[in-house]
Write an enzyme that holds these catalytic residues in place. Structure first.
Site, PDB file in Angstrom:
ATOM      1  N   ASP A   7      49.976  43.727  32.465  1.00 25.43           N
ATOM      2  CA  ASP A   7      49.141  43.248  33.573  1.00 25.43           C
ATOM      3  C   ASP A   7      49.746  41.934  34.072  1.00 25.43           C
ATOM      4  OD1 ASP A   7      46.789  42.948  35.263  1.00 25.43           O
ATOM      5  OD2 ASP A   7      46.121  41.405  33.882  1.00 25.43           O
ATOM      6  N   SER A   8      49.178  41.422  35.161  1.00 19.52           N
ATOM      7  CA  SER A   8      49.641  40.140  35.668  1.00 19.52           C
ATOM      8  C   SER A   8      49.139  38.976  34.806  1.00 19.52           C
ATOM      9  CB  SER A   8      49.142  39.947  37.096  1.00 19.52           C
ATOM     10  OG  SER A   8      47.723  39.898  37.092  1.00 19.52           O
ATOM     11  N   CYS A  70      46.720  47.293  35.386  1.00 21.11           N
ATOM     12  CA  CYS A  70      46.510  46.441  36.553  1.00 21.11           C
ATOM     13  C   CYS A  70      46.400  47.356  37.774  1.00 21.11           C
ATOM     14  CB  CYS A  70      47.707  45.505  36.687  1.00 21.11           C
ATOM     15  SG  CYS A  70      47.736  44.528  38.195  1.00 21.11           S
ATOM     16  N   GLU A 150      41.694  34.124  35.352  1.00 16.98           N
ATOM     17  CA  GLU A 150      42.939  33.841  34.628  1.00 16.98           C
ATOM     18  C   GLU A 150      42.898  32.445  33.990  1.00 16.98           C
ATOM     19  OE1 GLU A 150      46.462  35.048  33.188  1.00 16.98           O
ATOM     20  OE2 GLU A 150      45.188  36.334  34.385  1.00 16.98           O
ATOM     21  N   CYS A 181      39.765  45.788  39.573  1.00 15.04           N
ATOM     22  CA  CYS A 181      40.763  44.822  39.090  1.00 15.04           C
ATOM     23  C   CYS A 181      40.454  44.659  37.615  1.00 15.04           C
ATOM     24  CB  CYS A 181      40.624  43.486  39.819  1.00 15.04           C
ATOM     25  SG  CYS A 181      41.578  42.143  39.051  1.00 15.04           S
ATOM     26  N   HIS A 183      40.837  42.398  35.661  1.00 18.42           N
ATOM     27  CA  HIS A 183      40.273  41.097  35.266  1.00 18.42           C
ATOM     28  C   HIS A 183      38.736  41.114  35.289  1.00 18.42           C
ATOM     29  CE1 HIS A 183      44.342  39.572  35.820  1.00 18.42           C
ATOM     30  NE2 HIS A 183      43.965  38.384  35.384  1.00 18.42           N
TER      31      HIS A 183
HETATM   32  N1  DGL Z   1      44.359  42.677  36.861  1.00 20.78           N
HETATM   33  C1  DGL Z   1      45.008  42.866  38.123  1.00 20.78           C
HETATM   34  C2  DGL Z   1      44.435  44.081  38.836  1.00 20.78           C
HETATM   35  O1  DGL Z   1      43.846  44.934  38.207  1.00 20.78           O
HETATM   36  C3  DGL Z   1      44.981  41.593  38.903  1.00 20.78           C
HETATM   37  C4  DGL Z   1      46.106  41.496  39.838  1.00 20.78           C
HETATM   38  C5  DGL Z   1      46.457  40.119  40.275  1.00 20.78           C
HETATM   39  O2  DGL Z   1      47.184  39.445  39.543  1.00 20.78           O
HETATM   40  O3  DGL Z   1      46.078  39.718  41.381  1.00 20.78           O
HETATM   41  O4  DGL Z   1      44.582  44.251  40.017  1.00 20.78           O
END
Ligand code: DGL
Length: 266
Positions: A7-8, A70, A150, A181, A183
């Protein structure tokens, strides 16, 4: 067996958590690209490039399956990764989330909160209406949420107001809300406080897909699925390790150890 999850940043931990609940015979490598977060404000080409690098890293570490934990990366790069890494399954989170939403929604009106890029691609609308054209899908890009989570989300009135504005931007007659998302499950309690819709977290079905693929590999190759007393998780984090640990531990409810900085060639 080994599962590669990326993931990011911390968001993919919501997927890792569900995988851990369902798979007790495989180790995990988690890659959080927090140095480059948020992906949701980047271009598709940039995300594809970042994801290909992460894919190479996971392949070098001999994973049996890659999980793009992600939504943004799934929308931007699932096909590219599938084309590049043909020897192992690559699993995204959008199709699992879309089929869960279809199962949940009674009035066929589904809302999705996600990053700006995911909203721009209208990926959930495409996948859901391809499965059943009778559904209406509304996506709302929530630019501020991912960076706030984050850094460590604070459940304050001010933050809940920001969240509410995003949720309220969706039509009020949707009956299902997809956390588009990875997150967002980290702040699920606050989302549930604001919204009375049925909540869909794609992580649940994604984890089922991972289990399915590993079973398939085991059947095909004869590799054993021996239950482990404790699965090993190695975390590779490109950004601040301490923040990752702090946010990760709060969400997972356990110590986050074995955290490393991946060695970059560039
Ligand atoms: N967890 C990522 C998602 O599901 C976040 C992406 C991001 O870094 O903007 O889209």
């Amino acid at each position: 067996m080994k599962i590669g999850v990326f993931d990011s940043g911390v968001g993919g931990l919501s997927v890792l958590k569900k995988i851990k609940e369902k798979v007790d015979f495989a180790d995990i490598i988690y890659y959080g690209d927090s140095l480059n977060a948020p992906y949701g404000s980047k271009s598709i080409e940039d995300i594809q490039e970042l994801c290909l690098k992460i894919g190479e890293f996971l392949i070098d570490n001999r994973v049996d399956v890659i999980v793009i934990a992600c939504n943004t990366a799934t929308a931007a790069a699932l096909n590219v990764l599938k084309e590049r890494f043909t020897s192992i399954p690559v699993i995204g989170v959008v199709s699992p989330g879309a089929s869960m939403a279809i199962k949940q929604s009674k009035n066929k009106k589904i809302g999705v909160i996600c990053t700006p890029l995911t909203a721009k691609t209208r990926i959930y609308e495409k996948v859901i209406t391809e499965l059943n054209s009778k559904y209406q899908v509304y996506q709302k890009g929530c630019e501020l949420l991912c960076p706030m989570i984050e850094r460590g989300w604070e459940s304050s009135e001010k933050n809940k107001e920001i969240l509410k504005q995003y949720i309220d931007a969706l039509p009020s007659d949707i009956d299902t809300l997809v956390l588009g998302c990875t997150h967002y499950p980290l702040i699920r309690a606050d989302i549930e406080e604001i919204s009375d819709k049925k909540i869909v977290d794609p992580a649940e079905e994604t984890a089922m897909n991972v289990l399915f693929e590993l079973n398939r590999i085991s059947l095909k190759t004869g590799r054993k699925k021996s239950r482990k007393e404790k699965i090993n998780i190695d975390y590779f984090v490109t950004g601040d390790i301490e923040i990752f640990k702090e946010v990760g531990e709060k969400f997972l409810g356990e110590k986050v150890v074995n955290v490393y900085q991946p060695i970059s060639e560039s």
